[in-house]
Design a protein around this motif. Structure first.
Motif, PDB file in Angstrom:
ATOM      1  N   LEU A  78      31.227 -50.782   7.931  1.00  0.00           N
ATOM      2  CA  LEU A  78      32.078 -50.347   9.088  1.00  0.00           C
ATOM      3  C   LEU A  78      31.202 -50.150  10.055  1.00  0.00           C
ATOM      4  O   LEU A  78      30.865 -49.428  10.985  1.00  0.00           O
ATOM      5  CB  LEU A  78      32.841 -49.018   8.753  1.00  0.00           C
ATOM      6  N   SER A  79      30.636 -51.384  10.577  1.00  0.00           N
ATOM      7  CA  SER A  79      29.709 -51.573  11.737  1.00  0.00           C
ATOM      8  C   SER A  79      30.124 -51.295  13.105  1.00  0.00           C
ATOM      9  O   SER A  79      29.365 -50.901  13.992  1.00  0.00           O
ATOM     10  CB  SER A  79      28.814 -52.915  11.780  1.00  0.00           C
ATOM     11  N   SER A  80      31.478 -51.288  13.128  1.00  0.00           N
ATOM     12  CA  SER A  80      32.079 -51.030  14.414  1.00  0.00           C
ATOM     13  C   SER A  80      32.590 -49.488  14.820  1.00  0.00           C
ATOM     14  O   SER A  80      33.048 -49.437  15.895  1.00  0.00           O
ATOM     15  CB  SER A  80      33.168 -51.981  14.789  1.00  0.00           C
ATOM     16  N   LEU A  81      32.593 -48.891  13.578  1.00  0.00           N
ATOM     17  CA  LEU A  81      33.054 -47.386  13.692  1.00  0.00           C
ATOM     18  C   LEU A  81      32.231 -46.475  14.697  1.00  0.00           C
ATOM     19  O   LEU A  81      31.299 -46.265  14.460  1.00  0.00           O
ATOM     20  CB  LEU A  81      33.050 -47.001  12.335  1.00  0.00           C
ATOM     21  N   GLN A  82      33.166 -46.078  15.568  1.00  0.00           N
ATOM     22  CA  GLN A  82      32.813 -45.238  16.625  1.00  0.00           C
ATOM     23  C   GLN A  82      32.830 -43.650  16.576  1.00  0.00           C
ATOM     24  O   GLN A  82      32.654 -42.687  16.924  1.00  0.00           O
ATOM     25  CB  GLN A  82      32.884 -45.756  17.921  1.00  0.00           C
ATOM     26  N   VAL A  83      34.164 -43.529  15.860  1.00  0.00           N
ATOM     27  CA  VAL A  83      34.776 -42.045  15.675  1.00  0.00           C
ATOM     28  C   VAL A  83      35.364 -42.027  14.034  1.00  0.00           C
ATOM     29  O   VAL A  83      36.021 -42.709  13.673  1.00  0.00           O
ATOM     30  CB  VAL A  83      35.986 -41.884  16.574  1.00  0.00           C
ATOM     31  N   LEU A  84      34.892 -41.034  13.510  1.00  0.00           N
ATOM     32  CA  LEU A  84      35.123 -40.554  12.234  1.00  0.00           C
ATOM     33  C   LEU A  84      35.338 -39.118  12.091  1.00  0.00           C
ATOM     34  O   LEU A  84      34.440 -38.101  12.484  1.00  0.00           O
ATOM     35  CB  LEU A  84      33.934 -40.950  11.233  1.00  0.00           C
ATOM     36  N   SER A  85      36.663 -38.807  11.646  1.00  0.00           N
ATOM     37  CA  SER A  85      36.892 -37.226  11.471  1.00  0.00           C
ATOM     38  C   SER A  85      37.575 -37.286   9.949  1.00  0.00           C
ATOM     39  O   SER A  85      38.439 -37.913   9.717  1.00  0.00           O
ATOM     40  CB  SER A  85      37.941 -36.853  12.537  1.00  0.00           C
ATOM     41  N   VAL A  86      36.817 -36.547   9.228  1.00  0.00           N
ATOM     42  CA  VAL A  86      37.297 -35.923   8.068  1.00  0.00           C
ATOM     43  C   VAL A  86      37.573 -34.377   7.942  1.00  0.00           C
ATOM     44  O   VAL A  86      37.503 -33.681   6.890  1.00  0.00           O
ATOM     45  CB  VAL A  86      36.362 -36.474   6.856  1.00  0.00           C
ATOM     46  N   ALA A  87      37.463 -33.813   9.311  1.00  0.00           N
ATOM     47  CA  ALA A  87      37.670 -32.313   9.122  1.00  0.00           C
ATOM     48  C   ALA A  87      38.980 -31.602   8.633  1.00  0.00           C
ATOM     49  O   ALA A  87      39.881 -32.336   8.213  1.00  0.00           O
ATOM     50  CB  ALA A  87      37.617 -31.984  10.764  1.00  0.00           C
ATOM     51  N   SER A  88      38.694 -30.427   8.036  1.00  0.00           N
ATOM     52  CA  SER A  88      39.683 -29.730   7.470  1.00  0.00           C
ATOM     53  C   SER A  88      40.543 -30.673   6.445  1.00  0.00           C
ATOM     54  O   SER A  88      41.808 -30.799   6.169  1.00  0.00           O
ATOM     55  CB  SER A  88      40.912 -29.413   8.501  1.00  0.00           C
ATOM     56  N   ASN A  89      39.641 -30.783   5.400  1.00  0.00           N
ATOM     57  CA  ASN A  89      40.197 -31.522   4.131  1.00  0.00           C
ATOM     58  C   ASN A  89      39.500 -30.212   3.096  1.00  0.00           C
ATOM     59  O   ASN A  89      38.768 -29.208   3.322  1.00  0.00           O
ATOM     60  CB  ASN A  89      39.869 -32.645   3.949  1.00  0.00           C
ATOM     61  N   ASN A  90      39.341 -30.946   1.998  1.00  0.00           N
ATOM     62  CA  ASN A  90      38.766 -30.201   0.669  1.00  0.00           C
ATOM     63  C   ASN A  90      37.503 -30.863  -0.052  1.00  0.00           C
ATOM     64  O   ASN A  90      37.242 -31.133  -1.170  1.00  0.00           O
ATOM     65  CB  ASN A  90      39.615 -29.876  -0.260  1.00  0.00           C
ATOM     66  N   LEU A  91      36.739 -31.665   1.137  1.00  0.00           N
ATOM     67  CA  LEU A  91      35.454 -32.537   0.670  1.00  0.00           C
ATOM     68  C   LEU A  91      34.502 -31.636   0.170  1.00  0.00           C
ATOM     69  O   LEU A  91      34.135 -30.358   0.799  1.00  0.00           O
ATOM     70  CB  LEU A  91      35.034 -33.348   1.769  1.00  0.00           C
TER      71      LEU A  91
END
Length: 527
Positions: free
Chosen positions: A148-161
């Motif tokens: 994902l070379s173009s990915l500028q924003v990633l949010s995985v907050a508030s999960n159970n990772l």
């Protein structure tokens, strides 16, 4: 409502009270649709797979509704013109991203739903935004096979990772915003400093440990939230954050002293170092020259989509394509408040509570005229409360409780008209309590635990009167301190003595003299 409209390209029915379901044949009803914004309604039911037959679709926003079921996988893979897919805050479920591996969508918003399962082990495509926060995702997060070379924003907050944060995340070299907060990540962070040029990093509320600074490029970071982890080490790396504006490191195990170089962080507006093991004195001697330049605004990168099939200058096009960042929390006024990031330019605060800081509170701290919240509680500060705190004209919350401060409460603090919450509880303060200005509204809880702090007193001509004398002191040795009264008593004694002698020598004449002297003695005592 839903009638055949072959020429209609844009539809905006957001922020109404529209209920019901979307037509299953929506591609036949609106075959040439470019934009549909039906957000903030009460639309229910499933997403019709026929959406995938509208090849011209560029923006699809159904956020803040009651849509259920799974997202048709074709929405991620079969619409080459789809730049924004926004399905936030619904009741959608099933596997995240439909279990697909190749994404054609430019910006994907699936936050605040009920998606579950693990993150895909392999992903490719050109999305710029992928917001998956507040779902029920579980398992490990391994981006080893993400392209994902173009990915500028990633949010995985508030999960159970769970599990470690693998070095493969460093491959996402275009990332500018990364939010992994409120999960169960453990272990140390990988060294991505040479690869990740983040503007915003939020890893708060995990169980991460070790030394954190190598994870990001310190020259770019503007917002850093590492609160409530198990990070250790000194804070010497803080001074190498030239662009930092929001620095939240509370609830960790940082130790050592605060370097005076922190005063060079001229854009810093909110600082939270609470509940750590920081020791030493407070290095604010040079703050006066900077005043922390609180008015500099944070210019967030805009993530507008690229539209090839429509005219962005069309006056009928009003859809906001900017990315709405999650807010932050900050403890002030005795409570934890949530602030949007658009508001933090107006919120200036310092929280150093719950450490091992000692020495006197520097008088220069009064130069922080823009600070609205100052919390120095639960430390070992000693000496007097600086009168210069009265220069903090914007302060709304001032907490100096649980220290070793002594002396009186400066009357100048009664001039802080913005002050809403004040506490000097559990110190060694003495004297009286100002009762003018905002101080008239503070309860006794603000002063509890100061056994030598007396009753309230008012400001009079710029001075606070001394406490009243104790009852046993009133009138004590009063005669010895008054020379006039002393002379009167001595004269009365002498006159009485000679009158007695005169009485002894001549009774009739003596009695007359005694009566006159006694009358004269009474006049002297009353004068």
């Amino acid at each position: 409502m839903w009638q055949h409209q072959s020429a209609l390209q844009m539809i905006n029915i957001s922020r109404n009270y529209l209920a019901g379901q979307l037509p299953t044949n929506i591609s036949s009803v609106l075959p040439n649709l470019l934009v549909i914004d039906a957000s903030n309604n009460i639309i229910s039911g499933h997403l019709p797979p026929s959406f995938c037959n509208i090849s011209s679709m560029a923006i699809m926003d159904l956020s803040n509704n009651k849509v259920t079921g799974e997202v048709p996988t074709c929405l991620f893979t079969d619409l080459p013109s789809l730049d924004i897919l926004k399905l936030s805050n619904n009741n959608l479920g099933g596997p995240i991203l439909g279990g697909v591996s190749n994404l054609l969508v430019g910006a994907i918003f699936l936050d605040s739903n009920k998606f579950e399962g693990t993150l895909p082990s392999s992903l490719s495509g050109n999305p710029a935004i992928m917001d998956l926060h507040d779902n029920k995702l579980s398992g490990k997060f391994d981006a080893s096979f993400w392209d994902l070379s173009s990915l500028q924003v990633l949010s995985v907050a508030s999960n159970n990772l769970t599990g470690k944060i693998y070095p493969s995340i460093c491959k996402l070299a275009s990332l500018q915003i990364l939010d992994m907060s409120d999960n169960s990540f453990v272990g140390s962070t990988p060294n991505c400093a040479g690869e990740l040029k983040l503007y915003l990093l939020n890893m708060s509320q995990n169980s991460l440990s070790g030394f954190p600074s190598g994870f990001f490029d310190s020259s770019n970071i503007t917002i850093l939230d590492l609160r409530y982890n198990h990070f250790i080490g000194s804070l010497d790396w803080i001074h190498s954050l030239p662009q930092i504006k929001l620095l939240l490191l509370g609830g960790n195990r940082f130790e050592g002293q605060i370097s005076p170089n922190i005063c060079r962080l001229q854009y810093l507006s909110i600082l939270d170092l609470s509940d750590n093991r920081i020791s030493g004195s407070l290095p604010l001697a040079s703050v006066a020259s900077h005043d922390l330049d609180f008015l500099t605004l944070f210019e967030l990168v805009s993530f507008g989509a690229v539209f090839s099939n429509m005219d962005m200058d069309d006056p009928s096009f009003t859809y906001d394509t900017s990315y709405d960042l999650r807010g932050f929390t900050f403890s002030t006024k005795g409570n934890v408040y949530a602030y949007s990031l658009s508001f933090f330019n107006l919120m200036f605060g310092i929280d150093l509570s719950g450490n091992i800081l000692l020495g006197e509170i520097p008088w220069e701290i009064g130069n922080l005229s823009h600070v609205k919240s100052l919390n120095l509680s639960n430390n070992f500060f000693s000496g007097r409360i600086p009168t210069t705190l009265a220069n903090m004209s914007a302060v709304e919350s001032l907490d100096l409780s649980h220290n070793d401060l002594n002396g009186p409460i400066p009357w100048q603090l009664s001039q802080l008209w913005s002050l809403e919450v004040f506490s000097v509880a559990y110190n060694n303060l003495s004297g009286c309590i100002p009762d003018t200005g905002q101080f008239a509204s503070f309860s006794t809880d603000s002063y509890i635990g100061n056994k030598n702090l007396g009753n309230a007193c008012s400001v009079n001509s710029g001075r606070v009167p001394l406490p009243p004398a104790a009852p046993e002191d009133v009138g004590e040795n009063k005669t010895s301190d008054d020379p006039v009264l002393y002379l009167v008593i001595a004269a009365s004694f002498m006159l009485t003595f000679w009158a007695t002698l005169a009485f002894s020598f001549c009774y009739p004449f003596g009695r007359s003299v005694i009566l006159k002297l006694h009358h004269y003695s009474e006049e002297l005592q009353c004068s």
